[in-house]
Design a protein around this motif. Structure first.
Motif, short mmCIF file in Angstrom:
data_model
loop_
_atom_site.label_atom_id
_atom_site.label_comp_id
_atom_site.label_asym_id
_atom_site.label_seq_id
_atom_site.Cartn_x
_atom_site.Cartn_y
_atom_site.Cartn_z
N ILE A 1 20.27 20.82 7.68
CA ILE A 1 20.22 19.64 8.56
C ILE A 1 19.37 18.55 7.94
O ILE A 1 18.18 18.77 7.66
N LYS A 2 19.95 17.39 7.71
CA LYS A 2 19.21 16.26 7.17
C LYS A 2 18.52 15.53 8.33
O LYS A 2 19.18 14.92 9.18
N ALA A 3 17.19 15.57 8.34
CA ALA A 3 16.42 14.92 9.39
C ALA A 3 16.14 13.47 9.07
O ALA A 3 16.02 12.63 9.96
N VAL A 4 15.99 13.17 7.78
CA VAL A 4 15.76 11.80 7.31
C VAL A 4 16.79 11.52 6.22
O VAL A 4 16.91 12.29 5.27
N LYS A 5 17.54 10.42 6.38
CA LYS A 5 18.74 10.20 5.55
C LYS A 5 18.63 8.95 4.69
O LYS A 5 19.33 7.97 4.91
N GLY A 6 17.72 8.99 3.73
CA GLY A 6 17.68 7.91 2.75
C GLY A 6 16.99 6.65 3.22
O GLY A 6 17.42 5.54 2.90
N ILE A 7 15.89 6.78 3.97
CA ILE A 7 15.22 5.58 4.50
C ILE A 7 14.27 4.97 3.47
O ILE A 7 13.76 5.65 2.59
N SER A 8 14.04 3.67 3.59
CA SER A 8 13.08 2.94 2.77
C SER A 8 12.18 2.14 3.69
O SER A 8 12.65 1.40 4.56
N VAL A 9 10.86 2.30 3.50
CA VAL A 9 9.86 1.67 4.35
C VAL A 9 8.74 1.12 3.48
O VAL A 9 8.33 1.77 2.51
N MET B 1 0.82 -1.21 0.00
CA MET B 1 0.00 0.00 0.00
C MET B 1 0.86 1.26 0.00
O MET B 1 0.59 2.21 -0.72
N LEU B 2 1.90 1.27 0.84
CA LEU B 2 2.80 2.42 0.91
C LEU B 2 4.23 1.95 0.71
O LEU B 2 4.67 0.98 1.33
N GLU B 3 4.95 2.64 -0.16
CA GLU B 3 6.35 2.31 -0.40
C GLU B 3 7.17 3.60 -0.41
O GLU B 3 6.96 4.47 -1.24
N ILE B 4 8.08 3.68 0.55
CA ILE B 4 9.00 4.81 0.65
C ILE B 4 10.37 4.34 0.19
O ILE B 4 10.87 3.32 0.68
N LYS B 5 10.96 5.06 -0.75
CA LYS B 5 12.26 4.64 -1.31
C LYS B 5 13.29 5.75 -1.15
O LYS B 5 13.10 6.87 -1.65
N ASP B 6 14.34 5.46 -0.42
CA ASP B 6 15.51 6.35 -0.32
C ASP B 6 15.12 7.79 0.03
O ASP B 6 15.62 8.75 -0.55
N GLY C 1 8.16 -3.63 12.15
CA GLY C 1 8.67 -2.42 12.79
C GLY C 1 9.99 -1.98 12.20
O GLY C 1 10.76 -2.78 11.64
N TYR C 2 10.26 -0.69 12.35
CA TYR C 2 11.52 -0.08 11.92
C TYR C 2 12.07 0.74 13.08
O TYR C 2 11.31 1.48 13.73
N VAL C 3 13.36 0.62 13.34
CA VAL C 3 14.02 1.40 14.38
C VAL C 3 14.85 2.48 13.72
O VAL C 3 15.73 2.19 12.90
N LEU C 4 14.55 3.73 14.05
CA LEU C 4 15.27 4.87 13.47
C LEU C 4 16.22 5.47 14.49
O LEU C 4 15.87 5.61 15.67
N GLU C 5 17.39 5.83 14.03
CA GLU C 5 18.35 6.58 14.84
C GLU C 5 18.93 7.69 13.97
O GLU C 5 19.45 7.41 12.87
N VAL C 6 18.79 8.92 14.46
CA VAL C 6 19.27 10.13 13.78
C VAL C 6 19.06 10.07 12.26
O VAL C 6 19.97 10.30 11.47
N GLY C 7 17.83 9.75 11.87
CA GLY C 7 17.45 9.83 10.47
C GLY C 7 17.69 8.60 9.63
O GLY C 7 17.38 8.60 8.43
N SER C 8 18.22 7.54 10.21
CA SER C 8 18.52 6.32 9.45
C SER C 8 17.86 5.11 10.12
O SER C 8 17.69 5.07 11.34
N ILE C 9 17.51 4.12 9.31
CA ILE C 9 16.97 2.87 9.83
C ILE C 9 18.14 1.97 10.22
O ILE C 9 18.99 1.65 9.39
N VAL C 10 18.15 1.54 11.48
CA VAL C 10 19.24 0.70 11.96
C VAL C 10 18.81 -0.74 12.19
O VAL C 10 19.64 -1.64 12.26
#
Length: 234
Positions: free
Chosen positions: A14-22, A1-6, A203-212
């Protein structure tokens, strides 16, 4: 339904979100967890059109929405219940709810108003009361009910349990389960990692704008790294 790419989102330099994919599949509850400043709220605000990404893409049911205006995204079937509730305090409960369906032109708005009252009976009891006189938990119910008035297929929930008592938090999480059972897909940002992961399909774990870290909710709940960092366990 939802696809987030990079996805990359910046506030000035300041980069708040750094290339995440969900990815969020239809019918799922997917959660984003992380500390303050991890980029969770920024991600939801970008999906709903309140922020523009620097790069990357967001697809909803196969259609790109990352350049669409917020009001169009609502009409496509995405609703956002924001952090801090953001109700209109001087307006009545019923007026707040009806504003959630402002973009609709169909004849079933009253049916969905009744559905919101069924979901949260206290809203029916106090439908004429100014929303600003509600407690925090009651305002959260109102914010969620208002979001559902647009009849979304995807609901973005940002910190629904923030500042609530443990009992009220349990009621809100039970409502999330009810909405999923009714067919609503949910992307949940939640400070209570344990409660979120217990009900999340993924689930996704984010740290300072990146998925870890990412994975099924129960797997993340059992992860030593997650338990130490977010559940306060050794």
């Amino acid at each position: 339904m939802l696809e987030i790419k990079d996805l990359v989102v910046s506030y000035g330099k300041i980069k708040a979100v750094k290339g995440i994919s969900v990815t969020v599949e239809q019918g799922q509850v997917v959660c984003l967890i992380g500390t303050n400043g991890a980029g969770k709220t920024t991600t939801l605000r970008t999906i709903s059109g309140l922020l523009r990404p620097e790069s990357g893409s967001i697809l909803f049911e196969g259609e790109r929405i990352d350049r669409a205006p917020a009001h169009k995204i609502v009409t496509m079937g995405v609703a956002h219940s924001p952090e801090g509730r953001r109700i209109f305090p001087r307006m009545s409960v019923e007026e707040n709810l009806l504003l959630g369906g402002y973009s609709r032109r169909d004849s079933e708005l009253k049916d969905d108003l009744e559905a919101a009252f069924e979901l949260f009976p206290i809203l029916r009891e106090r439908r004429a009361q100014p929303a600003g006189t509600f407690s925090g938990g009651e305002q959260q119910m109102l914010a969620m009910g208002r979001a559902m008035m647009s009849r979304p297929r995807l609901l973005l929930l940002d910190e629904p349990s923030m500042g609530l008592s443990p009992l009220m938090m349990q009621r809100i999480m039970q409502t999330v389960r009810t909405l999923r059972a009714q067919g609503t897909t949910i992307l949940l940002v939640e400070q209570n990692a344990q409660a979120a992961l217990k009900l999340a399909d993924h689930g996704y774990v984010l740290e300072v704008g990146s998925i870890v870290l990412e994975g099924p909710g129960r797997d993340l709940l059992a992860s030593d790294e997650v338990r130490k960092a977010y559940l306060g366990e050794e």
